[in-house]
Design a protein around this motif. Structure first.
Motif, PDB file in Angstrom:
ATOM      1  N   ALA A  66       0.850  -1.183   0.000  1.00 46.29           N
ATOM      2  CA  ALA A  66       0.000   0.000   0.000  1.00 46.29           C
ATOM      3  C   ALA A  66       0.890   1.238   0.000  1.00 46.29           C
ATOM      4  O   ALA A  66       1.868   1.306   0.750  1.00 46.29           O
ATOM      5  CB  ALA A  66      -0.896   0.002   1.235  1.00 46.29           C
ATOM      6  N   SER A  67       0.569   2.205  -0.826  1.00 46.52           N
ATOM      7  CA  SER A  67       1.373   3.429  -0.883  1.00 46.52           C
ATOM      8  C   SER A  67       1.399   4.134   0.474  1.00 46.52           C
ATOM      9  O   SER A  67       2.415   4.714   0.858  1.00 46.52           O
ATOM     10  CB  SER A  67       0.869   4.362  -1.982  1.00 46.52           C
ATOM     11  N   SER A  68       0.291   4.055   1.205  1.00 46.62           N
ATOM     12  CA  SER A  68       0.254   4.675   2.538  1.00 46.62           C
ATOM     13  C   SER A  68       1.251   4.011   3.477  1.00 46.62           C
ATOM     14  O   SER A  68       1.885   4.681   4.304  1.00 46.62           O
ATOM     15  CB  SER A  68      -1.155   4.606   3.120  1.00 46.62           C
ATOM     16  N   SER A  69       1.436   2.701   3.351  1.00 45.63           N
ATOM     17  CA  SER A  69       2.409   1.992   4.189  1.00 45.63           C
ATOM     18  C   SER A  69       3.830   2.361   3.806  1.00 45.63           C
ATOM     19  O   SER A  69       4.686   2.540   4.677  1.00 45.63           O
ATOM     20  CB  SER A  69       2.217   0.483   4.064  1.00 45.63           C
ATOM     21  N   VAL A  70       4.086   2.468   2.510  1.00 45.54           N
ATOM     22  CA  VAL A  70       5.423   2.863   2.051  1.00 45.54           C
ATOM     23  C   VAL A  70       5.748   4.252   2.587  1.00 45.54           C
ATOM     24  O   VAL A  70       6.834   4.484   3.128  1.00 45.54           O
ATOM     25  CB  VAL A  70       5.514   2.828   0.509  1.00 45.54           C
ATOM     26  N   LEU A  71       4.808   5.177   2.455  1.00 49.02           N
ATOM     27  CA  LEU A  71       5.034   6.541   2.931  1.00 49.02           C
ATOM     28  C   LEU A  71       5.201   6.576   4.445  1.00 49.02           C
ATOM     29  O   LEU A  71       6.098   7.253   4.954  1.00 49.02           O
ATOM     30  CB  LEU A  71       3.889   7.451   2.491  1.00 49.02           C
ATOM     31  N   ALA A  72       4.374   5.853   5.167  1.00 48.46           N
ATOM     32  CA  ALA A  72       4.472   5.852   6.637  1.00 48.46           C
ATOM     33  C   ALA A  72       5.827   5.324   7.100  1.00 48.46           C
ATOM     34  O   ALA A  72       6.459   5.913   7.987  1.00 48.46           O
ATOM     35  CB  ALA A  72       3.339   5.030   7.244  1.00 48.46           C
ATOM     36  N   MET A  73       6.280   4.220   6.518  1.00 49.34           N
ATOM     37  CA  MET A  73       7.588   3.677   6.907  1.00 49.34           C
ATOM     38  C   MET A  73       8.709   4.647   6.529  1.00 49.34           C
ATOM     39  O   MET A  73       9.666   4.818   7.291  1.00 49.34           O
ATOM     40  CB  MET A  73       7.830   2.316   6.257  1.00 49.34           C
ATOM     41  N   ALA A  74       8.581   5.282   5.377  1.00 55.21           N
ATOM     42  CA  ALA A  74       9.600   6.249   4.955  1.00 55.21           C
ATOM     43  C   ALA A  74       9.655   7.432   5.924  1.00 55.21           C
ATOM     44  O   ALA A  74      10.748   7.864   6.322  1.00 55.21           O
ATOM     45  CB  ALA A  74       9.315   6.721   3.537  1.00 55.21           C
ATOM     46  N   LEU A  75       8.499   7.950   6.304  1.00 52.39           N
ATOM     47  CA  LEU A  75       8.472   9.070   7.252  1.00 52.39           C
ATOM     48  C   LEU A  75       9.045   8.660   8.604  1.00 52.39           C
ATOM     49  O   LEU A  75       9.755   9.432   9.251  1.00 52.39           O
ATOM     50  CB  LEU A  75       7.046   9.596   7.411  1.00 52.39           C
ATOM     51  N   GLN A  76       8.752   7.444   9.032  1.00 48.70           N
ATOM     52  CA  GLN A  76       9.289   6.970  10.306  1.00 48.70           C
ATOM     53  C   GLN A  76      10.803   6.860  10.237  1.00 48.70           C
ATOM     54  O   GLN A  76      11.506   7.292  11.139  1.00 48.70           O
ATOM     55  CB  GLN A  76       8.670   5.622  10.681  1.00 48.70           C
ATOM     56  N   ARG A  77      11.324   6.287   9.151  1.00 51.17           N
ATOM     57  CA  ARG A  77      12.779   6.163   9.022  1.00 51.17           C
ATOM     58  C   ARG A  77      13.465   7.525   8.905  1.00 51.17           C
ATOM     59  O   ARG A  77      14.565   7.709   9.418  1.00 51.17           O
ATOM     60  CB  ARG A  77      13.135   5.314   7.813  1.00 51.17           C
ATOM     61  N   ALA A  78      12.790   8.466   8.221  1.00 48.87           N
ATOM     62  CA  ALA A  78      13.353   9.807   8.066  1.00 48.87           C
ATOM     63  C   ALA A  78      13.093  10.678   9.304  1.00 48.87           C
ATOM     64  O   ALA A  78      13.600  11.796   9.391  1.00 48.87           O
ATOM     65  CB  ALA A  78      12.762  10.479   6.828  1.00 48.87           C
ATOM     66  N   ARG A  79      12.291  10.158  10.228  1.00 44.49           N
ATOM     67  CA  ARG A  79      11.920  10.868  11.455  1.00 44.49           C
ATOM     68  C   ARG A  79      11.263  12.207  11.149  1.00 44.49           C
ATOM     69  O   ARG A  79      11.632  13.240  11.692  1.00 44.49           O
ATOM     70  CB  ARG A  79      13.126  11.038  12.367  1.00 44.49           C
TER      71      ARG A  79
END
Length: 171
Positions: A66-79
């Motif tokens: 899911a694009s929302s999951s990709v974005l959420a994980m990316a935001l978490q990793r990028a803090r």
């Protein structure tokens, strides 16, 4: 800096998902209806090029996430934008941490682990606020601590779809 960090993190999530499937860039672009080239995909994966929402959806769907999951994980990793994210935390790694200030989280992590057999927990913002109150720290301090335990990638493919913990796309 924030735009670059987000672009790099989103690209990294997509690259790992593609590699988890065992796909080359050439193979992946051959599956895309947009007809982008290998170099364009490379530039997205390395964060050298800003990805549009449409392209994020297309690439995420191609790898079964899911694009929302990709974005959420990316935001978490990028803090980035952490106060609004449902954090994904590796409970086993959290239990191996012995930071004195956050030691009371151990019992919570043990109990939460009983509900999460894969050891990966999703923690919504409201729960972060409650845990921070219990811990006697700010939600921001707790979030910054918990992002240290963002799960590593699980190299697993089920039914031709990349999976990482709880991020699989429903069939």
């Amino acid at each position: 800096m924030t735009e670059e960090a987000i672009a790099k993190a989103v690209g990294e999530e997509l690259r790992i998902a593609r590699e988890t499937l065992g796909w080359s860039r050439t193979f992946m672009v051959s599956r895309l209806p947009s007809g982008i080239g290998d170099r364009t995909l490379l530039s997205y994966e390395h964060g050298m090029r800003q990805i549009t929402v449409f392209r994020l959806i297309e690439l995420s769907e191609a790898v079964g996430l899911a694009s929302s999951s990709v974005l959420a994980m990316a935001l978490q990793r990028a803090r980035v934008d952490l106060a609004n994210l449902e954090l994904i935390v590796d409970l086993r790694s959290l239990l191996a941490d012995f930071s004195p200030q956050f030691r009371p989280l151990h019992q919570w992590a043990k109990n939460k682990g009983n509900q999460c057999p894969d050891g990966i927990a999703r923690i919504p913002p409201a729960a972060i606020d409650e845990l921070a109150t219990f811990m006697g720290c700010t939600p921001r301090d707790l979030v910054l601590h918990l992002t240290k335990f963002t799960p590593d990638y699980v190299a697993e493919v089920v039914n031709g779809r990349a999976q990482r913990g709880l991020l699989k796309v429903p069939d």
